[in-house]
Design a protein around this motif. Sequence first.
Motif, mmCIF file in Angstrom:
data_model
loop_
_atom_site.group_PDB
_atom_site.id
_atom_site.type_symbol
_atom_site.label_atom_id
_atom_site.label_comp_id
_atom_site.label_asym_id
_atom_site.label_seq_id
_atom_site.Cartn_x
_atom_site.Cartn_y
_atom_site.Cartn_z
ATOM 1 N N LYS A 1 0.832 -1.215 0.000
ATOM 2 C CA LYS A 1 0.000 0.000 0.000
ATOM 3 C C LYS A 1 0.858 1.253 0.000
ATOM 4 O O LYS A 1 0.681 2.151 0.805
ATOM 5 N N ASP A 2 1.804 1.296 -0.904
ATOM 6 C CA ASP A 2 2.663 2.474 -1.008
ATOM 7 C C ASP A 2 2.070 3.435 -2.041
ATOM 8 O O ASP A 2 2.316 3.302 -3.241
ATOM 9 N N ALA A 3 1.290 4.385 -1.533
ATOM 10 C CA ALA A 3 0.565 5.297 -2.435
ATOM 11 C C ALA A 3 1.498 6.236 -3.186
ATOM 12 O O ALA A 3 1.100 6.871 -4.169
ATOM 13 N N SER A 4 2.752 6.354 -2.721
ATOM 14 C CA SER A 4 3.676 7.270 -3.390
ATOM 15 C C SER A 4 4.135 6.720 -4.750
ATOM 16 O O SER A 4 4.668 7.442 -5.576
ATOM 17 N N VAL A 5 3.957 5.426 -4.965
ATOM 18 C CA VAL A 5 4.363 4.843 -6.256
ATOM 19 C C VAL A 5 3.140 4.735 -7.162
ATOM 20 O O VAL A 5 2.130 4.145 -6.781
ATOM 21 N N GLN A 6 3.282 5.324 -8.342
ATOM 22 C CA GLN A 6 2.142 5.309 -9.257
ATOM 23 C C GLN A 6 1.894 3.884 -9.766
ATOM 24 O O GLN A 6 2.734 3.295 -10.447
ATOM 25 N N THR A 7 0.732 3.358 -9.378
ATOM 26 C CA THR A 7 0.388 1.984 -9.752
ATOM 27 C C THR A 7 -0.829 2.018 -10.661
ATOM 28 O O THR A 7 -1.862 2.596 -10.293
ATOM 29 N N PRO A 8 -0.718 1.424 -11.863
ATOM 30 C CA PRO A 8 -1.868 1.477 -12.787
ATOM 31 C C PRO A 8 -3.134 0.892 -12.172
ATOM 32 O O PRO A 8 -3.073 -0.114 -11.449
ATOM 33 N N LYS A 9 -4.238 1.549 -12.481
ATOM 34 C CA LYS A 9 -5.508 1.133 -11.869
ATOM 35 C C LYS A 9 -6.069 -0.110 -12.579
ATOM 36 O O LYS A 9 -6.196 -0.123 -13.815
ATOM 37 N N PRO A 10 -6.422 -1.148 -11.812
ATOM 38 C CA PRO A 10 -7.019 -2.328 -12.454
ATOM 39 C C PRO A 10 -8.466 -2.045 -12.867
ATOM 40 O O PRO A 10 -9.205 -1.379 -12.137
ATOM 41 N N VAL A 11 -8.838 -2.526 -14.037
ATOM 42 C CA VAL A 11 -10.195 -2.306 -14.542
ATOM 43 C C VAL A 11 -10.849 -3.662 -14.780
ATOM 44 O O VAL A 11 -10.244 -4.561 -15.373
ATOM 45 N N LYS A 12 -12.082 -3.787 -14.332
ATOM 46 C CA LYS A 12 -12.811 -5.051 -14.503
ATOM 47 C C LYS A 12 -13.164 -5.238 -15.984
ATOM 48 O O LYS A 12 -13.694 -4.349 -16.624
ATOM 49 N N LYS A 13 -12.830 -6.389 -16.524
ATOM 50 C CA LYS A 13 -13.071 -6.633 -17.943
ATOM 51 C C LYS A 13 -14.153 -7.679 -18.194
ATOM 52 O O LYS A 13 -14.847 -7.633 -19.206
ATOM 53 N N LEU A 14 -14.213 -8.677 -17.347
ATOM 54 C CA LEU A 14 -15.204 -9.736 -17.589
ATOM 55 C C LEU A 14 -16.226 -9.806 -16.456
ATOM 56 O O LEU A 14 -15.877 -9.638 -15.303
#
Lengths: 584, 278
Positions: B265-278
């Motif tokens: 949970k390191d919010a300082s590192v930009q982590t791509p947002k997961p998107v629901k696909k199925l």
Amino acid sequence: MRGVLKIVLVVAGLLFIGTAVAYAQLPEPRAHEFPYLGNRGAVWVVAQLHILFAAFILGAPIFVVVSEILGWKNQDVRYERLAKEVTKVTVILYSMTALTGGLFIFVLLATYPQLTAWLINHFFAVFAVMYPLLFIFETIVLYLYWYTWDALQGPKKLRHIMLGVLLNIIGLATLIVIDGPTAFMNTPAKFAEGGMDLKTFIETTATLWDKMNNYSWWPLNIHRTVGNVVFGGFITGLIGAYLYLAAKNDEDRAFYDWFGFVGNLIGVGALLALPFAGYLLAYELCDYDASICPYMMADQLSMFFEMQGAMVGLIFLGSNYYIWLSMKRIEGLEQIRMKTTTLVLMASIPLVFMLIWTKFPIPDKFAFILPACWVALFVIAGRFLKWTVGAQTLVKVAFLMVIIGNAIWMTPHAFVATQALAPDDGSLSLPHGELSLGFVTISWGDLALMPAKNAAAFTLVFVTVVNYILYNRALRQGRITWGTIDFAAQFVLVFLAFSAIWTMTLMGAVRELTRKYFHVFNLLYDFTPESYTPTLAYSSWVFTGVTVTFYIIVSFAIVLTLRTGKEKAPAEAAKGVPAVAGAE
Amino acid sequence: MEAQRSFIGVVVKRGFQGIVAAVVMWLASRYLFHFPPVFQVMFVLYALLGTGVFILLDAPSLSPVSGIKAIALLVGFYVVVSLVFIAGASALPQYDPMVEKGKIEKIVKPKLAATEKGKIEELLKRTKELDAESQAILKRLETLGGEKAKRIEASIGGGASAGAAPRAGGGNLVALGKEQYELQECYNCHKIGGKGSVKKRGPVLDNIGNLMKTEEMKEKLLNPRAWMAEGFEKEYNKKLMPDKYKELMSDQEIDALVAYLSTLKDASVQTPKPVKKL
């Protein structure tokens, strides 16, 4: 008498396979420990030796028939003699293929009995019916082809050629059939997405066709077919080199000089397609399971690919050096010139193509359109611009481009065995600094990525094609004397064959190792203590050992079959006197 | 003689040009582009290879030899080429098989234990260990009590006794999950704490614990097509996360991996947002 011996050897090989199939049906067969080499090492060596022999006997007949047709159509006896002499060697190596094949099955059964039994049970029709039948047919047709050579001459020649074509069809079918289980071990067929899991599918509902028709089957068939022709070509070059060294008169020297040249031409010609066939196979492996890609190119096997880069570079350098040596003796070479635009195009390819493929990765349509436009631009410009450069200058620039192309091919992200775990301090990694050219910016890190490697491979291929065009022009316009090539050229042919075999063993090991700790990837675990990735240093000893063993046997076969029953060259064969290059 | 002299001239000329090229490349790679030393060496080696090639291009023709001399030359050539290839391969960085052996053992051992063969092998191994232990105890007793010990040996049948306590299951779930991350080599595509894939095959995971719930992570692991990180929608399968983990990992291993990922949970590192696909 020798023919009988060969047939006995082939039958013995088939008996081995039959016994193996029967043995595999025994309940719970026990594994044996192979001394010194270990079980994996033993299977590795025997399997690789078998594949090398098989590659030659499947690759050589392809161009033997082509050579026979050329000799027949053009009434050029040299092609006929080349075809016959290569077939002589093929016949004896055919027996070795059967023998090592039988040995392979036996060693596999003794060391991995459960896996072998599992595979035979899943591919029973292949191992017990199709493969032995094809082998028997191939044996019959090969011996018919060889023993009817003299009888089917003149008006019956076409029948002999048809026998050769049939031999190739059966050979290709054998390759395709046995590639099924081989490819299956790398990429076992999956059920449609979201359906049943792999194990249930393979063990319950998958048909033989489902198992054969897996992801990497056709890419492997294509790769092996092209690879076999490369291999056959370079071994033909080796035969030419040996016999040139042993030649006692100018006539033989002239013939074997030409023989080596044709062998190299076939080897290099097919080699141009090999990187792309290799890409296709790698692409399908990665498409099957994305984790294979980093394992191959960024993780445990990354330095195997570094070595592959070095070997490919050496092979291209060697083959271009051979062209150079062959070209040097052509009288009138200094008058041969090419458009300067060709030189500029050659020099521009690594950078321009790398930028294009970074921006539009293959298979994007622009990845094909833009490079085609770039080449077309120079071809059109060449029509209008009259500047030309001499052959020697062009060849030297070509060598420079081979070295640059190879340097790009060999540039890794980092000099560590596992790229993903490169140290953070950048002491071993390529910096990601950028260089601005005004209209475009290049990151050094891009040099380690696939677009750069593709551009490098294309450079090597392009340069070699240009060299051959130049050579062809020199042949047409100058005068060549066969048999007067620089003596060093024979060592280049020997080197090319040795390097091609070594590279083949290297890449064969890579394909096998991509199964990691599975016998059948993601399906059947390898519980033996040898299921780890060996080091490249250890592997290089195995590659060299296999290559040297193969070389010793092939050298023996060449000496035995060609020197002992040496035929007199037909009167029309090339003489060691000057002739207009390219004249028939 | 004339040709030899002129070739020496070529060697000197090309050698000089090669050295100049090597020095220029070394200086440029070091001071202009700031490449690390190992790449500087690579450039110098290429300059030397180029020098060798260009010397060969201008080399005079080799005088033909035959008979024993030719065979000796050929054998010598093979020996040199073999040694050069082995030396080249050995000079490159080597992966340590011990690292992988440890990993493989951890992955494969439970799978082997689950098979009939594995169960028998485990029993046999345990029997051997216990036998060795009892022999050691008896030896000690013999040294202490002589005949008395032999009587004890006879009374227990000279064999091993059952009842050794099973090894304690180890560690907490998060540690096990971290181990799974290493064992499955997730770092080849993902990055955590700045370590891992340099080729951006998969998204950075430093803040994934804030972006996905545990059941969503589990869904992603079992069915990778169900979720896709923003910017990582792939056109071709070869770059997609493999869908094999539901078959290769046990429920406990997946739970452990999810537990570990949930702690990131390191919010300082930009982590791509997961998107629901199925």
